[in-house]
Write an enzyme that holds these catalytic residues in place. Structure first.
Site, mmCIF file in Angstrom:
data_model
loop_
_atom_site.group_PDB
_atom_site.id
_atom_site.type_symbol
_atom_site.label_atom_id
_atom_site.label_comp_id
_atom_site.label_asym_id
_atom_site.label_seq_id
_atom_site.Cartn_x
_atom_site.Cartn_y
_atom_site.Cartn_z
ATOM 1 C CE LYS A 135 14.168 -0.630 -11.931
ATOM 2 N NZ LYS A 135 14.824 0.390 -11.138
ATOM 3 C CD GLN B 121 15.106 -4.129 -8.514
ATOM 4 O OE1 GLN B 121 16.155 -4.719 -8.679
ATOM 5 N NE2 GLN B 121 15.029 -2.811 -8.583
ATOM 6 C CG ASP C 292 6.962 -3.838 -10.279
ATOM 7 O OD1 ASP C 292 7.782 -3.993 -11.201
ATOM 8 O OD2 ASP C 292 6.982 -2.867 -9.505
ATOM 9 C CG HIS D 178 8.902 0.205 -7.076
ATOM 10 N ND1 HIS D 178 9.785 0.601 -8.057
ATOM 11 C CD2 HIS D 178 7.976 -0.540 -7.698
ATOM 12 C CE1 HIS D 178 9.401 0.114 -9.209
ATOM 13 N NE2 HIS D 178 8.331 -0.583 -9.018
#
Lengths: 146, 415
Positions: free
Chosen positions: B234, B211, B208, B129
């Site tokens: 998140k 998520q 990263d 992303h």
């Protein structure tokens, strides 16, 4: 079914999105611009042929949601024959209407775009073709919904 | 809607911790399937932030009075909670940043400019992303002679390890910066294998985990990660706080990112000396209240158990893979073997934006667009974007069924 949803996807919007009359490239365009919504990926290209300051022909190409594509088709229909200054004034009124939801009655077929005001995240779908039109008339090649 | 207790996982009980989930949308129950963009918050997080402000608030690392000492102690306890969550070797390896984006920018600046050398390259994958793409573009464009390379993604939406191997073989890679789980495809990448390959080639590796850290147990030592980032909001925590984990030896070698209070040892009108990590990278007053919220969030998911959360989400994914493909006209992006609870899809009859508006009228929240991953959408032939449903620890199979039902309705509506 939600009433607002039925308004946004009223018959004219769906008809213009599914069976656009002005989806074409004008090879001999005198003014053209491409508009992007960087968030959702919607894209509209506007093509105009001009006779002096008068818009003779208008068309569009693009990809995106029903609202943005119908708005582009309605635009092409509405600006034919208009002077550039009148087209700009019309664009300003449409953008104001899409934001506020007001003034639809005086706008004829374009009035269908007023329903976008009830969906704040969709206002830019309705206005993208119009900011792109303004960019084309300004001689700018690119426009953004942001 | 409630699935009750299945496999010992009491999702109905868990949902009671999230006040927002009990509210209706236009007379229908809220079906929140956009946790991948930002997750809802449990009462425990709100309570911790309130308690911080009501009973233990002062600036940290500054005051020589009881309240400031208490606030400092609590702040460092939050760092320790994150250390435990990631199984980092020491608390000094945990840097509080404003977000994942901030954390990656910190690495791009301090490691990129301070440690990487001209002629070296940073490898990113096609499924990053924008937060793990633009900082490296900016580093490349800064005139320091640092280049970039791309790790390809297969048609199934998995990382092409042959492509990674070929890029590493060129011998000039200083850093591999890849996602641990795609925010579009749900693909979980083989992080340990990637780290091993990178290290064998003399490169460092950044994951990263924006998520992944939400859906899987992360052990930075087992992965042998050099850098690992995730964000609080998140993970059912507050906005405004993210985490950079980095090996201590790397942090020691890196110059500061931002300048200001907290990151210095001594200051004269002519200059300053750097503080030791992690404070070297935490200029200014840190996110004090948010750190207490993040600590509560970490403790909340640990109390449920990351393994239990992962198992719940696996069941949801299996359920979704059964019911969604049965929706006529629906195509799901990617077919990774190892995937978490994120699905992007396209419906033949409706543009993602129109679909999102329709689902909203049914109380269902999804994301429409390119999910801050424009190159991946181009790679997969979905330039116009996609619709995305993402699950959280509170998502139920009933909500997946509600999505499938509404997608069928949408297909009729837009036909």
């Amino acid at each position: 079914m939600s009433a607002a949803l039925d308004t946004l996807y009223a018959a004219p919007i769906r008809e213009h999105a599914r069976n656009p009359r002005h989806r074409a490239r004008l090879e001999c365009a005198d003014a053209t611009a491409r508009g992007d919504n960087p968030l959702c990926g919607d894209r509209v290209e506007i093509f105009l042929t001009l006779d002096g300051a008068r818009i003779v022909q208008a068309s569009f190409l693009g990809r995106g949601c029903d609202v943005s594509q119908a708005s582009a088709d309605l635009l092409a229909e509405a600006v034919r024959g208009l002077d550039a200054a009148d087209a700009r004034a019309l664009s300003a009124r449409v953008r104001q209407m899409a934001r506020s939801g007001e003034g639809a009655d005086a706008m004829g077929a374009l009035g269908a775009l007023a329903a976008a005001a009830r969906f704040p995240s969709r206002v830019k779908c309705a206005t993208l073709p119009w900011v792109t039109l303004e960019a084309a008339l300004d001689g700018a090649r690119e426009a953004s919904s942001e | 809607m409630m699935d009750g207790i299945a496999h010992g996982y009491d999702v109905a009980r868990i949902r009671q911790d999230f006040p927002i989930l009990s509210q209706g949308v236009r007379g229908r129950p809220l079906v929140f399937l956009d946790s991948g963009a930002s997750a809802q918050k449990p009462r425990q997080v709100m309570d911790a932030m309130r308690a911080c402000m009501e009973t233990a608030y002062a600036n940290v690392h500054r005051g020589a009075y009881h309240l400031s000492e208490l606030a400092t102690e609590n702040h460092e306890a939050a760092r320790e909670a994150v250390r435990r969550f990631l199984n980092a070797a020491r608390a000094e390896e945990i840097v509080f940043a404003g977000s994942s984006t901030n954390a990656i920018n910190l690495v791009a600046h301090s490691f990129g400019r301070g440690v990487l050398k001209a002629g070296q390259r940073v490898l990113v994958s096609e499924m990053e992303h924008h937060a793990n793409l633009i900082p490296w573009h900016m580093l490349r464009d800064s005139g320091l002679g640092i280049g970039m390379g791309v790790i390809r993604v297969t048609d199934a939406g998995e990382l092409d390890l042959d492509s990674l191997r070929a890029e590493l073989a060129k011998g000039d890679v200083g850093l591999v910066a890849v996602t641990h789980m795609s925010n579009v495809l749900g693909t979980v990448t083989p992080a340990a294998a990637i780290a091993r390959m990178a290290h064998e080639a003399g490169a460092r590796v950044l994951f990263d985990g924006s998520q992944a850290a939400v859906h899987r147990r992360v052990d930075v030592q087992a992965l042998d990660a050099d850098f690992y980032v995730f964000t609080g909001h998140k993970l059912y925590g507050p906005t405004g706080i993210g985490v950079l984990y980095a090996k201590h030896e790397l942090l020691k070698a890196m110059p500061p990112f931002l300048g200001g209070g907290d990151m210095i040892n001594t200051v004269t009108m002519d200059g300053f000396t750097w503080a030791e990590p992690p404070l070297r990278f935490e200029a200014g007053t840190p996110p004090i209240i948010e750190a207490q919220g993040l600590k509560a969030a970490v403790e909340y998911v640990e109390a449920i158990g990351m393994e239990a959360i992962e198992a719940h989400e696996r069941r949801l994914v299996e359920h979704a893979m059964r019911v969604l493909p049965e929706v006529e006209g629906l195509s799901i992006l990617g077919a990774a073997q190892d995937r978490g609870g994120v699905f992007s899809f396209a419906l033949d009859a409706a543009h993602p934006h129109d679909l999102s508006t329709f689902l909203d009228s049914r109380g269902i929240c999804i994301r429409a667009g390119r999910h801050c991953a424009e190159p991946l959408h181009a790679r997969l032939g979905h330039e116009g974007g996609s619709a995305r449903a993402s699950f959280g620890l509170y998502t139920t199979e009933g909500e997946v069924d509600a999505l499938a039902g509404a997608l069928r309705e949408a297909r009729r509506f837009f036909a």
